[in-house]
Design an enzyme around this catalytic site. Structure first.
Site, PDB file in Angstrom:
ATOM      1  N   LYS A 109       0.525  -1.638   0.477  1.00 30.88           N
ATOM      2  CA  LYS A 109       0.128   0.102  -0.001  1.00 30.88           C
ATOM      3  C   LYS A 109       1.090   1.576   0.191  1.00 30.88           C
ATOM      4  O   LYS A 109       1.997   1.235   0.740  1.00 30.88           O
ATOM      5  CB  LYS A 109      -1.175  -0.133   1.211  1.00 30.88           C
ATOM      6  N   ARG A 112      -3.604 -10.168   3.974  1.00 27.73           N
ATOM      7  CA  ARG A 112      -3.931 -10.388   2.838  1.00 27.73           C
ATOM      8  C   ARG A 112      -2.685  -9.812   2.097  1.00 27.73           C
ATOM      9  O   ARG A 112      -1.698  -8.413   2.328  1.00 27.73           O
ATOM     10  CB  ARG A 112      -4.655  -9.849   2.415  1.00 27.73           C
TER      11      ARG A 112
END
Length: 279
Positions: free
Chosen positions: A224, A260
């Site tokens: 991210k 994840r």
């Protein structure tokens, strides 16, 4: 075609004990990290098999980008992307379907998917809850402020952890009211989905407050942009593997069940070591 959903699944806590790794394969041209890499169904299927061999408990397959600024696609286009991949796998590898559309989820479950990962937490398609309930599939409910196209435009909260927790609690109540057993549901605070860098790290720092909701927590911090910004690049759109692993270990230590990730082998190895150290 008659549906062939599997039945009588074990509780999600047993199916995915802490820590479990969920790999990520996006069959899209525009996902923030791996967009365009797995457009060929054979390449995507090979990537999924490789992640399973590297230790992923399940691999999340998505046909619609939910990166900041992304535009939506039709169910037909989403199915055109993901169905050929699932057809090639024929259920040989555990997969989840990253979708908010009932039509896509139903077809994916019929092709062997066992979990529906819905970034809208059953708000995007009024028919999705019934598909999940009737299929006996697992379900992940995620928090997102706004929608992908606009979610990173000045996200604000009174208290990000309390606000996210209240939302997830409400969506959990909604899901169980739609006859989806609580034992099949996990929750995701939605790192990067309508949050600032500070919001994202606050959620990990206080993740134990979200585990008090009584459901397994999924954390997707992998690659991210917040990780890149933390490391000094204010214009970063992705983060490094090393930073991703560090965030995943921190999330696990604070109670996350499923991590994840894009880089499965590195995360599996780090979480194996962390699990041994934490006991």
């Amino acid at each position: 075609m008659a549906l062939t959903y599997p039945r009588m699944r074990q509780p999600i806590e047993q199916r995915f004990p802490r820590p479990s790794v969920m790999g990520v394969v996006n069959v899209t041209p525009d996902s923030f990290s791996d967009g365009g890499v797995n457009l060929d169904p054979d390449d995507a299927a090979a990537a999924i098999r490789r992640m399973a061999q590297e230790g992923a408990a399940i691999v999340d397959v998505g046909g619609e980008s939910t990166r900041p600024g992304a535009e939506g696609v039709t169910a037909e286009e989403e199915l055109r992307r993901v169905a050929p991949v699932l057809e090639r796998l024929q259920g040989e590898v555990p997969v989840s379907i990253d979708t908010s559309k009932a039509e896509v989820a139903g077809r994916a479950l019929d092709l062997g998917a066992e979990l529906v990962n819905d970034v809208t937490a059953l708000r995007g398609d009024p028919d999705l809850a019934a598909v999940v309930a009737d299929s006996d599939a697992y379900l992940c409910l995620m928090h997102m402020q706004g929608e992908p196209r606009t979610m990173q435009q000045s996200p604000t909260y009174d208290d990000v952890v309390a606000d996210v927790g209240a939302f997830l609690d409400e969506r959990l109540d909604f899901a169980t009211a739609q006859d989806i057993p609580e034992e099949r549901i996990c929750l995701d605070p939605g790192i990067g989905f309508g949050k600032t860098v500070e919001h994202n790290f606050e959620l990990v720092r206080r993740l134990d407050e979200l585990t008090q909701l009584g459901r397994p927590i999924v954390v997707g911090f992998s690659r991210k942009s917040s990780l890149g910004k933390l490391l000094g690049d204010p214009e970063a759109t992705t983060g490094s593997t090393a930073a991703s692993v560090g965030a995943a270990v921190a999330a696990y230590e604070r109670g996350a069940t499923i991590l994840r990730v894009h880089d499965v082998k590195e995360h599996v190895e780090a979480l194996t070591a962390a699990s041994a150290a934490f006991g």
